[in-house]
Design a protein around this motif. Structure first.
Motif, PDB file in Angstrom:
ATOM      1  N   VAL A   1     -44.176   6.121 -37.644  1.00 28.65           N
ATOM      2  CA  VAL A   1     -42.736   6.172 -37.847  1.00 28.65           C
ATOM      3  C   VAL A   1     -42.365   5.836 -39.294  1.00 28.65           C
ATOM      4  O   VAL A   1     -41.456   6.429 -39.870  1.00 28.65           O
ATOM      5  CB  VAL A   1     -42.028   5.206 -36.869  1.00 28.65           C
ATOM      6  N   ARG A   2     -43.087   4.892 -39.893  1.00 25.56           N
ATOM      7  CA  ARG A   2     -42.748   4.481 -41.266  1.00 25.56           C
ATOM      8  C   ARG A   2     -42.892   5.645 -42.248  1.00 25.56           C
ATOM      9  O   ARG A   2     -42.139   5.745 -43.223  1.00 25.56           O
ATOM     10  CB  ARG A   2     -43.634   3.310 -41.701  1.00 25.56           C
ATOM     11  N   ASN A   3     -43.857   6.551 -41.989  1.00 22.60           N
ATOM     12  CA  ASN A   3     -44.040   7.676 -42.899  1.00 22.60           C
ATOM     13  C   ASN A   3     -43.071   8.813 -42.598  1.00 22.60           C
ATOM     14  O   ASN A   3     -42.715   9.579 -43.496  1.00 22.60           O
ATOM     15  CB  ASN A   3     -45.486   8.172 -42.840  1.00 22.60           C
ATOM     16  N   VAL A   4     -42.640   8.951 -41.344  1.00 22.67           N
ATOM     17  CA  VAL A   4     -41.564   9.894 -41.055  1.00 22.67           C
ATOM     18  C   VAL A   4     -40.286   9.432 -41.757  1.00 22.67           C
ATOM     19  O   VAL A   4     -39.522  10.234 -42.298  1.00 22.67           O
ATOM     20  CB  VAL A   4     -41.331  10.017 -39.538  1.00 22.67           C
ATOM     21  N   TRP A   5     -40.061   8.120 -41.760  1.00 22.44           N
ATOM     22  CA  TRP A   5     -38.914   7.551 -42.472  1.00 22.44           C
ATOM     23  C   TRP A   5     -39.029   7.815 -43.968  1.00 22.44           C
ATOM     24  O   TRP A   5     -38.045   8.160 -44.637  1.00 22.44           O
ATOM     25  CB  TRP A   5     -38.846   6.051 -42.186  1.00 22.44           C
ATOM     26  N   PHE A   6     -40.230   7.695 -44.519  1.00 22.90           N
ATOM     27  CA  PHE A   6     -40.462   7.982 -45.933  1.00 22.90           C
ATOM     28  C   PHE A   6     -40.112   9.437 -46.251  1.00 22.90           C
ATOM     29  O   PHE A   6     -39.421   9.728 -47.232  1.00 22.90           O
ATOM     30  CB  PHE A   6     -41.927   7.693 -46.274  1.00 22.90           C
ATOM     31  N   LEU A   7     -40.547  10.366 -45.412  1.00 22.79           N
ATOM     32  CA  LEU A   7     -40.218  11.774 -45.614  1.00 22.79           C
ATOM     33  C   LEU A   7     -38.712  11.994 -45.518  1.00 22.79           C
ATOM     34  O   LEU A   7     -38.129  12.746 -46.305  1.00 22.79           O
ATOM     35  CB  LEU A   7     -40.932  12.632 -44.569  1.00 22.79           C
ATOM     36  N   PHE A   8     -38.093  11.340 -44.551  1.00 22.03           N
ATOM     37  CA  PHE A   8     -36.648  11.474 -44.368  1.00 22.03           C
ATOM     38  C   PHE A   8     -35.888  11.021 -45.611  1.00 22.03           C
ATOM     39  O   PHE A   8     -34.936  11.680 -46.040  1.00 22.03           O
ATOM     40  CB  PHE A   8     -36.223  10.662 -43.146  1.00 22.03           C
TER      41      PHE A   8
END
Length: 383
Positions: free
Chosen positions: A24-31
């Protein structure tokens, strides 16, 4: 045909594996990069760790942003209104007043701007909270979203979803950082968390819809990352989604209608050093089984696509087009690859970004990609 294109089942399975495995932390980074919110990187660490999936994370952060705005008052805006009044307000609509003979009734048609809290951005946020409340499995979080949607309604925000035109006209200023975060989170609800169910020409599985939205997120995040990291003062420019024309000479009258469009994902250019890099982002595995199943190879269709981008644009009048570089960039989970070859004067790289790594390492890998573009350490020296 099987040697050129993967079957739809294999493609969907490959996409689902990557989609489900990204922390989730990397999906947040992409977002953050996709929605130009990189200034919020490093915040909300607790919310990220507590969220089991991206949908829950968006819901938690949207609730937090709305609660903050309610404490500090929501942003107001102006809306255009036309109304028949007993006294003058704003400008008089002479045509309406005369044609309807309003003076005889002691009335006048007016056009004016009215200050309101029922702005497109606030309506978008309320609509996002409303739909999230019915899609989240966490009952406490669902109740929180419903309560905040009701709170927005009580202060005067209607539940009508704003149109694209209304959202385009409701520009968010640089000083409105909290509104920017809140609106971007609300947009993500409809762009990423809730893929469209509207009827179309093709039927897509839920996994395929999710892959499509995350592919767009990945592409947009990579483009914005390069735009933020490459120094403009040194001549770097980033162009997402550039349209290429086919180099057609003599042709039949109807050929243009049937030729597919060539639209690149990202183009990075530097006039000072004479470089052009065409980056095509994918959201599947970088390798696929060969036709006979005895080895794994790069995907033929992807190579053909990038090769077409590079060779079709060659022009003697444009020196950079003759030596332009190409990158096929894939997300990966626990896997790293960086291979390069020179094809008829064009460097072509096949690169993965391991999205299972900590976000800081993902950033370092992307920065390394910028530095190594061209004749990198993986490329043998030319004779």
């Amino acid at each position: 045909m099987s040697s050129v294109l993967e079957s739809e089942e294999e493609s969907a399975a490959a996409a689902q594996l990557a989609y489900d495995s990204i922390p989730v932390r990397n999906v947040w980074f992409l977002f953050l990069y996709a929605y130009d919110l990189a200034r919020f990187q490093g915040r909300f660490a607790a919310e990220i760790e507590e969220s089991p999936d991206f949908k829950s994370l968006i819901a938690r952060l949207l609730c937090h942003a709305v609660e903050t705005r309610l404490r500090r008052n929501l942003s107001f805006g102006y809306r255009h209104r036309e109304e028949t009044l007993k006294r003058v307000r704003g400008r008089i609509d002479i045509l309406q007043t005369e044609s309807r003979n309003l003076f005889r009734r002691g009335e006048i048609a007016c056009r004016f701007e009215e200050l309101t809290i029922d702005t497109p951005r606030n309506r978008l946020v309320r609509a996002a909270l409303t739909v999230l409340g019915g899609r989240i499995h966490d009952s406490a979080l669902a109740h929180r979203t419903s309560m905040l949607s009701g709170a927005l309604g009580r202060v005067g925000v209607s539940g009508a979803m704003p149109s694209r035109a209304e959202m385009a006209s409701d520009e968010i200023g640089r000083h409105e950082a909290q509104d920017s975060l809140m609106v971007s989170l609300a947009r993500a609800v409809f762009d990423l968390v809730l893929p469209s169910e509207r009827k179309g020409f093709r039927s897509l599985l839920r996994a395929q819809r999710g892959e499509t939205e995350f592919r767009k997120l990945f592409e947009r995040a990579i483009a914005n990352f390069f735009a933020a990291e490459l120094p403009r003062e040194e001549g770097w420019r980033v162009y997402p989604g550039k349209h290429f024309n086919w180099p057609i000479g003599a042709a039949s009258p109807g050929i243009q209608i049937h030729l597919p469009m060539m639209v690149t994902d990202i183009i990075v250019e530097n006039e000072q050093v004479g470089r052009r890099i065409i980056i095509d982002t994918k959201f599947t595995k970088i390798l696929t089984r060969s036709q006979f199943g005895d080895s794994q190879r790069f995907k033929t269709g992807h190579i053909y696509q990038l090769y077409s981008y590079l060779r079709s644009q060659e022009r003697e009048s444009d020196p950079r087009s003759l030596i332009s570089e190409g990158i096929l960039l894939y997300p990966a989970i626990g896997f790293d690859m960086d291979e390069v070859a020179e094809l008829q004067g064009h460097l072509v790289r096949f690169v993965t970004i391991d999205l299972a790594l900590p976000s800081a390492e993902v950033v370092a890998r992307l920065r390394q990609l910028l530095l190594l573009t061209g004749l990198s350490a993986t490329m043998p020296e030319r004779a």
